[in-house]
Design a protein around this motif. Structure first.
Motif, mmCIF file in Angstrom:
data_model
loop_
_atom_site.group_PDB
_atom_site.id
_atom_site.type_symbol
_atom_site.label_atom_id
_atom_site.label_comp_id
_atom_site.label_asym_id
_atom_site.label_seq_id
_atom_site.Cartn_x
_atom_site.Cartn_y
_atom_site.Cartn_z
ATOM 1 N N ALA A 7 -29.686 53.045 23.391
ATOM 2 C CA ALA A 7 -30.321 54.021 24.275
ATOM 3 C C ALA A 7 -30.644 53.432 25.644
ATOM 4 O O ALA A 7 -30.663 54.151 26.638
ATOM 5 C CB ALA A 7 -31.599 54.551 23.629
ATOM 6 N N TYR A 12 -38.724 49.971 26.390
ATOM 7 C CA TYR A 12 -39.533 51.057 26.923
ATOM 8 C C TYR A 12 -40.982 50.597 26.885
ATOM 9 O O TYR A 12 -41.483 50.240 25.822
ATOM 10 C CB TYR A 12 -39.384 52.319 26.068
ATOM 11 C CG TYR A 12 -38.012 52.939 26.145
ATOM 12 C CD1 TYR A 12 -37.698 53.864 27.127
ATOM 13 C CD2 TYR A 12 -37.034 52.605 25.217
ATOM 14 C CE1 TYR A 12 -36.441 54.436 27.191
ATOM 15 C CE2 TYR A 12 -35.777 53.177 25.268
ATOM 16 C CZ TYR A 12 -35.488 54.101 26.260
ATOM 17 O OH TYR A 12 -34.243 54.672 26.315
ATOM 18 N N TRP A 24 -40.777 55.620 16.157
ATOM 19 C CA TRP A 24 -39.734 55.031 16.998
ATOM 20 C C TRP A 24 -38.364 55.490 16.527
ATOM 21 O O TRP A 24 -38.040 55.469 15.331
ATOM 22 C CB TRP A 24 -39.852 53.512 16.922
ATOM 23 C CG TRP A 24 -38.782 52.746 17.616
ATOM 24 C CD1 TRP A 24 -38.674 52.532 18.960
ATOM 25 C CD2 TRP A 24 -37.680 52.069 17.025
ATOM 26 N NE1 TRP A 24 -37.570 51.768 19.242
ATOM 27 C CE2 TRP A 24 -36.934 51.466 18.048
ATOM 28 C CE3 TRP A 24 -37.247 51.914 15.704
ATOM 29 C CZ2 TRP A 24 -35.792 50.722 17.819
ATOM 30 C CZ3 TRP A 24 -36.107 51.178 15.476
ATOM 31 C CH2 TRP A 24 -35.396 50.591 16.522
ATOM 32 N N CYS A 25 -37.525 55.880 17.466
ATOM 33 C CA CYS A 25 -36.156 56.308 17.176
ATOM 34 C C CYS A 25 -35.303 55.093 16.829
ATOM 35 O O CYS A 25 -35.158 54.178 17.647
ATOM 36 C CB CYS A 25 -35.580 57.021 18.398
ATOM 37 S SG CYS A 25 -33.799 57.309 18.313
ATOM 38 N N GLY A 28 -31.031 55.936 18.137
ATOM 39 C CA GLY A 28 -30.649 55.915 19.545
ATOM 40 C C GLY A 28 -30.215 57.258 20.087
ATOM 41 O O GLY A 28 -29.842 57.368 21.251
ATOM 42 N N SER A 30 -32.114 60.195 20.109
ATOM 43 C CA SER A 30 -33.225 61.044 20.554
ATOM 44 C C SER A 30 -33.219 61.242 22.067
ATOM 45 O O SER A 30 -32.975 60.303 22.830
ATOM 46 C CB SER A 30 -34.560 60.425 20.136
ATOM 47 O OG SER A 30 -35.638 61.167 20.671
ATOM 48 N N GLN A 33 -36.618 59.274 23.994
ATOM 49 C CA GLN A 33 -36.708 57.822 23.823
ATOM 50 C C GLN A 33 -38.025 57.284 24.374
ATOM 51 O O GLN A 33 -38.487 57.761 25.396
ATOM 52 C CB GLN A 33 -35.544 57.128 24.520
ATOM 53 C CG GLN A 33 -34.214 57.370 23.867
ATOM 54 C CD GLN A 33 -34.124 56.792 22.471
ATOM 55 O OE1 GLN A 33 -34.735 55.780 22.148
ATOM 56 N NE2 GLN A 33 -33.358 57.446 21.634
ATOM 57 N N PRO A 34 -38.629 56.323 23.700
ATOM 58 C CA PRO A 34 -38.126 55.606 22.541
ATOM 59 C C PRO A 34 -38.508 56.251 21.213
ATOM 60 O O PRO A 34 -38.363 55.651 20.159
ATOM 61 C CB PRO A 34 -38.803 54.242 22.668
ATOM 62 C CG PRO A 34 -40.147 54.580 23.219
ATOM 63 C CD PRO A 34 -39.869 55.720 24.199
ATOM 64 N N CYS A 36 -38.719 59.433 18.203
ATOM 65 C CA CYS A 36 -37.857 60.332 17.436
ATOM 66 C C CYS A 36 -38.048 61.795 17.833
ATOM 67 O O CYS A 36 -39.172 62.240 18.045
ATOM 68 C CB CYS A 36 -38.177 60.159 15.945
ATOM 69 S SG CYS A 36 -37.211 61.229 14.874
ATOM 70 N N GLY A 62 -35.234 49.332 23.127
ATOM 71 C CA GLY A 62 -34.341 50.369 23.631
ATOM 72 C C GLY A 62 -32.905 50.177 23.189
ATOM 73 O O GLY A 62 -32.136 51.119 23.118
ATOM 74 N N LYS A 64 -31.961 49.095 20.210
ATOM 75 C CA LYS A 64 -31.911 49.482 18.790
ATOM 76 C C LYS A 64 -31.393 48.395 17.860
ATOM 77 O O LYS A 64 -31.085 48.674 16.710
ATOM 78 C CB LYS A 64 -31.089 50.772 18.589
ATOM 79 C CG LYS A 64 -31.518 51.924 19.485
ATOM 80 C CD LYS A 64 -32.974 52.279 19.316
ATOM 81 C CE LYS A 64 -33.395 53.357 20.283
ATOM 82 N NZ LYS A 64 -34.797 53.678 20.243
#
Length: 78
Positions: A7, A12, A24-25, A28, A30, A33-34, A36, A62, A64
């Motif tokens: 991402a 972030y 947290w996503c 990658g 979403s 970001q960061p 979900c 960021g 991932k």
């Protein structure tokens, strides 16, 4: 499991609030970001929950691929 989508090439920086839970996503995908937004459905990834113990700045990964998810460990530099 496949690789997540990168991402960002840097962390972030987020001011978290004590007592609040953040998701947290990990995939990658979403748009928020960061964090979900549900885009992981059918991706094989699940968000990672983090509950802030105190209000402070946190550096969320960021790229991932951090080994310290949900936080940055510098993996984006490798």
């Amino acid at each position: 499991m496949s690789q997540p989508t990168r991402a960002a090439n840097q962390p972030y920086v987020v001011d978290v609030e004590a007592g609040k839970t953040y998701f947290w996503c990990a995939c990658g995908l979403s748009a928020r970001q960061p964090f979900c937004d549900g885009s992981h459905k059918a991706s094989g990834f699940e968000p990672v929950a983090f509950k802030a113990e105190k209000s402070e700045k946190k550096f969320f990964c960021g790229c991932k691929v951090s080994q310290k998810v949900p936080f940055c460990d510098g993996s984006h530099n490798r």
